[in-house]
Design a protein around this motif. Structure first.
Motif, PDB file in Angstrom:
ATOM      1  N   TYR A 395       0.793  -1.227   0.000  1.00  0.00           N
ATOM      2  CA  TYR A 395       0.000   0.000   0.000  1.00  0.00           C
ATOM      3  C   TYR A 395       0.831   1.286   0.000  1.00  0.00           C
ATOM      4  O   TYR A 395       0.320   2.334  -0.413  1.00  0.00           O
ATOM      5  N   ALA A 396       2.068   1.230   0.475  1.00  0.00           N
ATOM      6  CA  ALA A 396       2.878   2.461   0.543  1.00  0.00           C
ATOM      7  C   ALA A 396       4.346   2.170   0.253  1.00  0.00           C
ATOM      8  O   ALA A 396       5.223   2.428   1.083  1.00  0.00           O
ATOM      9  N   PRO A 397       4.663   1.625  -0.919  1.00  0.00           N
ATOM     10  CA  PRO A 397       6.055   1.283  -1.223  1.00  0.00           C
ATOM     11  C   PRO A 397       6.990   2.489  -1.251  1.00  0.00           C
ATOM     12  O   PRO A 397       8.187   2.353  -0.981  1.00  0.00           O
ATOM     13  N   ARG A 398       6.443   3.660  -1.558  1.00  0.00           N
ATOM     14  CA  ARG A 398       7.287   4.867  -1.610  1.00  0.00           C
ATOM     15  C   ARG A 398       7.699   5.331  -0.222  1.00  0.00           C
ATOM     16  O   ARG A 398       8.559   6.200  -0.092  1.00  0.00           O
ATOM     17  N   ALA A 399       7.086   4.762   0.821  1.00  0.00           N
ATOM     18  CA  ALA A 399       7.447   5.156   2.179  1.00  0.00           C
ATOM     19  C   ALA A 399       8.893   4.782   2.493  1.00  0.00           C
ATOM     20  O   ALA A 399       9.559   5.464   3.279  1.00  0.00           O
ATOM     21  N   TYR A 400       9.384   3.698   1.917  1.00  0.00           N
ATOM     22  CA  TYR A 400      10.780   3.306   2.147  1.00  0.00           C
ATOM     23  C   TYR A 400      11.729   4.447   1.785  1.00  0.00           C
ATOM     24  O   TYR A 400      12.541   4.897   2.599  1.00  0.00           O
ATOM     25  N   GLY A 401      11.630   4.903   0.534  1.00  0.00           N
ATOM     26  CA  GLY A 401      12.564   5.918   0.054  1.00  0.00           C
ATOM     27  C   GLY A 401      12.452   7.243   0.773  1.00  0.00           C
ATOM     28  O   GLY A 401      13.464   7.819   1.198  1.00  0.00           O
ATOM     29  N   TRP A 402      11.231   7.739   0.961  1.00  0.00           N
ATOM     30  CA  TRP A 402      11.039   9.037   1.588  1.00  0.00           C
ATOM     31  C   TRP A 402      11.477   9.031   3.060  1.00  0.00           C
ATOM     32  O   TRP A 402      12.161   9.957   3.525  1.00  0.00           O
ATOM     33  N   THR A 403      11.084   8.013   3.784  1.00  0.00           N
ATOM     34  CA  THR A 403      11.426   7.977   5.214  1.00  0.00           C
ATOM     35  C   THR A 403      12.924   7.846   5.421  1.00  0.00           C
ATOM     36  O   THR A 403      13.520   8.566   6.233  1.00  0.00           O
ATOM     37  N   VAL A 404      13.549   6.936   4.684  1.00  0.00           N
ATOM     38  CA  VAL A 404      14.995   6.756   4.813  1.00  0.00           C
ATOM     39  C   VAL A 404      15.737   8.012   4.367  1.00  0.00           C
ATOM     40  O   VAL A 404      16.741   8.405   4.981  1.00  0.00           O
ATOM     41  N   LEU A 405      15.253   8.666   3.323  1.00  0.00           N
ATOM     42  CA  LEU A 405      15.912   9.880   2.833  1.00  0.00           C
ATOM     43  C   LEU A 405      15.922  10.969   3.899  1.00  0.00           C
ATOM     44  O   LEU A 405      16.978  11.540   4.224  1.00  0.00           O
ATOM     45  N   LEU A 406      14.742  11.282   4.465  1.00  0.00           N
ATOM     46  CA  LEU A 406      14.668  12.364   5.450  1.00  0.00           C
ATOM     47  C   LEU A 406      15.422  12.019   6.734  1.00  0.00           C
ATOM     48  O   LEU A 406      16.148  12.850   7.279  1.00  0.00           O
ATOM     49  N   VAL A 407      15.268  10.776   7.203  1.00  0.00           N
ATOM     50  CA  VAL A 407      15.992  10.376   8.411  1.00  0.00           C
ATOM     51  C   VAL A 407      17.494  10.362   8.150  1.00  0.00           C
ATOM     52  O   VAL A 407      18.288  10.790   8.996  1.00  0.00           O
ATOM     53  N   LEU A 452       7.509  12.486   9.235  1.00  0.00           N
ATOM     54  CA  LEU A 452       7.261  13.297   8.044  1.00  0.00           C
ATOM     55  C   LEU A 452       7.489  12.480   6.776  1.00  0.00           C
ATOM     56  O   LEU A 452       6.689  12.536   5.828  1.00  0.00           O
ATOM     57  N   GLY A 453       8.580  11.691   6.755  1.00  0.00           N
ATOM     58  CA  GLY A 453       8.863  10.865   5.583  1.00  0.00           C
ATOM     59  C   GLY A 453       7.800   9.816   5.351  1.00  0.00           C
ATOM     60  O   GLY A 453       7.439   9.519   4.198  1.00  0.00           O
ATOM     61  N   LEU A 454       7.268   9.238   6.436  1.00  0.00           N
ATOM     62  CA  LEU A 454       6.214   8.234   6.304  1.00  0.00           C
ATOM     63  C   LEU A 454       4.954   8.850   5.703  1.00  0.00           C
ATOM     64  O   LEU A 454       4.327   8.259   4.804  1.00  0.00           O
ATOM     65  N   VAL A 455       4.591  10.043   6.182  1.00  0.00           N
ATOM     66  CA  VAL A 455       3.401  10.714   5.655  1.00  0.00           C
ATOM     67  C   VAL A 455       3.576  11.034   4.169  1.00  0.00           C
ATOM     68  O   VAL A 455       2.684  10.775   3.342  1.00  0.00           O
ATOM     69  N   ILE A 456       4.739  11.588   3.811  1.00  0.00           N
ATOM     70  CA  ILE A 456       4.987  11.925   2.400  1.00  0.00           C
ATOM     71  C   ILE A 456       5.004  10.658   1.550  1.00  0.00           C
ATOM     72  O   ILE A 456       4.469  10.619   0.439  1.00  0.00           O
ATOM     73  N   GLY A 457       5.629   9.585   2.087  1.00  0.00           N
ATOM     74  CA  GLY A 457       5.697   8.344   1.329  1.00  0.00           C
ATOM     75  C   GLY A 457       4.336   7.729   1.081  1.00  0.00           C
ATOM     76  O   GLY A 457       4.059   7.218  -0.009  1.00  0.00           O
ATOM     77  N   VAL A 458       3.465   7.763   2.086  1.00  0.00           N
ATOM     78  CA  VAL A 458       2.108   7.242   1.918  1.00  0.00           C
ATOM     79  C   VAL A 458       1.352   8.079   0.886  1.00  0.00           C
ATOM     80  O   VAL A 458       0.671   7.533  -0.010  1.00  0.00           O
ATOM     81  N   ALA A 459       1.466   9.410   0.991  1.00  0.00           N
ATOM     82  CA  ALA A 459       0.772  10.284   0.037  1.00  0.00           C
ATOM     83  C   ALA A 459       1.288  10.063  -1.383  1.00  0.00           C
ATOM     84  O   ALA A 459       0.503  10.016  -2.344  1.00  0.00           O
ATOM     85  N   ASP A 460       2.603   9.917  -1.530  1.00  0.00           N
ATOM     86  CA  ASP A 460       3.187   9.681  -2.847  1.00  0.00           C
ATOM     87  C   ASP A 460       2.725   8.341  -3.418  1.00  0.00           C
ATOM     88  O   ASP A 460       2.449   8.220  -4.619  1.00  0.00           O
ATOM     89  N   SER A 461       2.638   7.325  -2.549  1.00  0.00           N
ATOM     90  CA  SER A 461       2.176   6.007  -3.003  1.00  0.00           C
ATOM     91  C   SER A 461       0.718   6.069  -3.461  1.00  0.00           C
ATOM     92  O   SER A 461       0.345   5.470  -4.477  1.00  0.00           O
ATOM     93  N   LEU A 462      -0.132   6.805  -2.726  1.00  0.00           N
ATOM     94  CA  LEU A 462      -1.527   6.956  -3.115  1.00  0.00           C
ATOM     95  C   LEU A 462      -1.647   7.692  -4.441  1.00  0.00           C
ATOM     96  O   LEU A 462      -2.482   7.377  -5.287  1.00  0.00           O
ATOM     97  N   ARG A 463      -0.773   8.688  -4.636  1.00  0.00           N
ATOM     98  CA  ARG A 463      -0.789   9.433  -5.909  1.00  0.00           C
ATOM     99  C   ARG A 463      -0.464   8.510  -7.073  1.00  0.00           C
ATOM    100  O   ARG A 463      -1.121   8.561  -8.139  1.00  0.00           O
ATOM    101  N   LEU A 464       0.536   7.642  -6.874  1.00  0.00           N
ATOM    102  CA  LEU A 464       0.900   6.707  -7.947  1.00  0.00           C
ATOM    103  C   LEU A 464      -0.196   5.706  -8.219  1.00  0.00           C
ATOM    104  O   LEU A 464      -0.436   5.319  -9.361  1.00  0.00           O
ATOM    105  N   ARG A 465      -0.857   5.238  -7.149  1.00  0.00           N
ATOM    106  CA  ARG A 465      -1.955   4.276  -7.329  1.00  0.00           C
ATOM    107  C   ARG A 465      -3.101   4.895  -8.129  1.00  0.00           C
ATOM    108  O   ARG A 465      -3.732   4.224  -8.948  1.00  0.00           O
ATOM    109  N   ARG A 466      -3.404   6.170  -7.865  1.00  0.00           N
ATOM    110  CA  ARG A 466      -4.466   6.830  -8.612  1.00  0.00           C
ATOM    111  C   ARG A 466      -4.109   6.952 -10.097  1.00  0.00           C
ATOM    112  O   ARG A 466      -4.960   6.820 -10.983  1.00  0.00           O
ATOM    113  N   ARG A 467      -2.814   7.202 -10.358  1.00  0.00           N
ATOM    114  CA  ARG A 467      -2.384   7.328 -11.749  1.00  0.00           C
ATOM    115  C   ARG A 467      -2.461   5.984 -12.452  1.00  0.00           C
ATOM    116  O   ARG A 467      -2.674   5.930 -13.672  1.00  0.00           O
TER     117      ARG A 467
END
Length: 467
Positions: A395-407, A452-467
Motif C-alpha cells: 500500500y505504501a512502497p514509496r514510504a521506504y525511500g522518503w522515510t529513509v531519505l529524510l531520516v 514526516l517521511g512516512l506521511v509523504i511516502g504514503v501520500a506519494d504512493s496513493l498518488r501513484l496508485r491513482r495514476r
C-alpha cells in the motif's frame, strides 16, 4: 523428510533421497550459543553493570529499556533480514546503491573502524594492564594486540566451523564464568540499593534504551546471519528456506540468553553500586565490576573479571572478522582490477583493527558515538518496515525511500556536527538548533523526520496508485 517426532534430526537423505531440512537439538543449541558469543563482547559486559550501579532501585525500568534496544532490536533485525532474504534485499527496497552504501558503512562501523579494535583495547585494559603496571603501556598493548589479532585471524579462516570452536568450547566457558560471578552476588550481603542517579533519575526507560545503542548489536545482527547460515549449511542444511528458518530460531534463542544475562549483570551492578558508590561522569562498567570483585576476592577477582573480558572480546572479534570479510568478499570481489579473497579481506581487517586498537579505548568510544547515532535510526526504520513489508510494500512502497531519505539526511547532519565537536570544531548555531528540537533530551529527534517521511511516502504512493 523424517516425520518421527521422537527424532528431530533429518539425515542428509531419507532412505537415500532428499536433502536434510533441519538441525538436531544439540546442533541447534551449538548454533544458538555461537550466535550469542558473536554478540556478547566488551560493551555487553560493560553497560548492564554500569546501568545497575547508576539506576539503583530504578534498574527494572531502565533495564527494560536497555533490553528493548540491545536485545529486541537486534533480534527483530535478524528476523527482518531473514524474511527479506538478506540485508541487500531489505535495503534494496530503497535502492540497490543505497543498500551497498549503507551496508558498507555498517560493516566498517561494526568491523575495522570501531568494534573490532574495541575488542582488543577493552580486553587489554581489563585483563593485562592491571597486571603489568611497571611495563610501558604502549609496548604491552602492542604485544597483546599482535597476539590477540593473530589468533582471532587464524580462527576466523574457517567461518563455517565457528559453531565447533566458539559454540562448543569458548562460549560455554564464558557462560560458566558469568554464572559464577552472578552466584557470588546472590550470596553477598550489601546495603540498600542506591537511588537513581544522573539521567536515570529523570527518564530511566529512555536512558536505558539509548544506552543499548552502544552494544552495536542492531548493526551486527543484520550481518551475523551470514556466518550463522554458513555454519548451519556446514551441518548439512542446504535448503535456503530452511536455513533462514534455523537462523530465525537461533536469533530468538540468542535473544532470550542475552536478556537473562543482561538482567543478571544489571543486578551485579546494583550490588556493586550499593557497596562502592561510583561517579557517573567518570566511572565505567568495567570499574563497577572490578570494584565488586576486588573487594570480595582481591587481585584474584580482578584477574577473574579480566579473563571474562578476554574470552568475550576474542569471541566477538573472531565473529566480526568472519562477518566483515564474508560481506566484502561478496560485494567487492575485485578492487582496482585485482581479485580480493576472503583471506585477503580478513588480513586487512585484522591489521586495521591492530592499528586502531593501539590508539586507545577512550578515543575509539568517543568517535563511535556520533556514527552510531546516525546509523541506528536508519537501520531501525529498515527493520520496522521490513517486519511490516506485506502492508507497506503493497500500500505504501514509496514510504521506504522518503522515510529513509529524510531520516538519513537529518542523522548525517547531526553526525557531522557531533564529530566536528569531538575534534574541537564547534558549530553553535547548528548545535542550538538540534538541541531545541522536540525529543532532543531523549535523543529521539530523528522520529520527527521519520514521521514526516512516512506521511509523504504514503501520500506519494496513493498518488501513484491513482495514476
Amino acid at each position: 523428510m523424517n516425520e518421527d517426532p521422537n527424532n528431530d534430526r533429518t539425515d542428509d537423505t531419507h532412505a537415500g533421497h532428499g536433502p536434510r531440512l533441519r538441525l538436531t537439538p544439540n546442533e541447534r543449541l551449538a548454533i544458538t550459543i555461537t550466535f550469542f558469543s558473536m554478540f556478547f563482547g566488551a560493551s555487553n559486559l560493560i553497560f548492564p553493570p554500569l546501568l545497575g550501579a547508576e539506576a539503583g532501585r530504578g534498574s527494572i525500568t531502565a533495564g527494560f529499556g536497555f533490553i528493548c534496544s540491545a536485545v529486541g532490536l537486534p533480534i527483530l533485525a535478524v528476523v527482518a533480514v531473514a524474511r527479506a532474504g538478506g540485508f541487500n534485499q531489505l535495503a534494496g527496497r530503497v535502492s540497490h546503491g543505497f543498500a551497498v552504501v549503507l551496508g558498507t558503512a555498517i560493516i566498517l562501523t561494526i568491523g575495522p573502524l570501531f568494534a573490532i579494535p574495541r575488542t582488543a583495547a577493552t580486553s587489554f585494559e581489563m585483563a593485562v594492564a592491571p597486571l603489568t603496571p611497571s611495563t610501558p603501556h604502549w609496548a604491552t598493548q602492542l604485544a597483546y594486540s599482535l597476539v590477540f589479532f593473530a589468533l582471532s585471524y587464524l580462527l576466523s579462516q574457517h567461518p563455517e566451523r565457528l559453531a565447533h570452536t566458539i559454540g562448543r568450547f569458548m562460549a560455554p566457558l564464558l557462560l560458566v564464568m558469568i554464572a559464577t560471578l552472578v552466584a557470588v552476588c546472590l550470596f553477598t550481603a550489601h546495603p540498600t540499593f542506591t537511588s537513581p542517579m544522573a539521567a536515570y533519575a529523570d527518564g530511566g526507560f529512555i536512558t536505558g534504551f539509548i544506552e543499548g545503542y552502544q552494544t552495536m548489536d542492531l548493526l551486527a545482527g543484520i550481518y551475523f546471519g551470514i556466518v550463522i547460515a554458513a555454519n548451519i549449511a556446514g551441518f548439512g542444511v542446504r535448503d535456503e528456506h530452511h536455513r533462514r528458518h534455523e537462523v530465525t530460531r537461533a536469533g530468538i534463542g540468542t535473544g532470550v540468553m542475552l536478556a537473562v544475562i543482561y538482567a543478571a549483570l544489571t543486578y551485579v551492578g546494583m550490588v556493586s553500586g550499593s557497596l562502592t558508590r561510583i561517579n557517573p561522569l567518570t566511572d565505567t562498567g568495567a570499574e563497577v565490576l572490578t570494584n565488586l570483585t576486588s573487594r570480595l576476592f582481591g587481585w584474584f577477582g580482578t584477574a577473574f573479571v579480566g579473563l571474562i573480558f578476554m574470552i568475550a572480546c576474542f569471541n566477538v572479534c573472531t565473529g566480526l572478522i568472519a562477518t566483515c570479510a564474508s560481506y566484502f568478499e561478496e560485494q567487492f570481489p575485485r578492487v582496482f582490477g585485482r581479485p580480493m579473497s576472503y583471506r585477503t579481506w580478513s588480513i586487512l581487517f585484522a591489521l586495521c583493527g591492530l592499528v586502531i586498537a593501539n590508539a586507545g579505548l577512550n578515543a575509539i568510544i568517543t568517535m563511535s558515538v556520533p556514527v552510531l547515532s546516525a546509523l541506528y535510526p536508519i537501520t531501525i526504520i529498515l527493520v520496522v518496515f521490513g517486519l511490516f513489508h506485506r502492508v507497506i510494500g503493497r500500500y505504501a512502497p514509496r514510504a521506504y525511500g522518503w522515510t529513509v531519505l529524510l531520516v538519513g539526511v537529518f542523522a548525517a547532519a547531526q553526525c557531522v556536527v557531533a564529530l566536528l565537536a569531538v575534534l574541537g570544531v564547534a558549530l553553535p548555531p547548528a548545535q542550538s538548533l538540534f538541541a531545541a528540537l522536540p525529543l532532543a533530551d531523549q535523543q529521539l529527534t530523528w522520529l520527527i523526520p521519520a514521521a514526516l517521511g512516512l506521511v509523504i511516502g504514503v501520500a506519494d504512493s496513493l498518488r501513484l496508485r491513482r495514476r
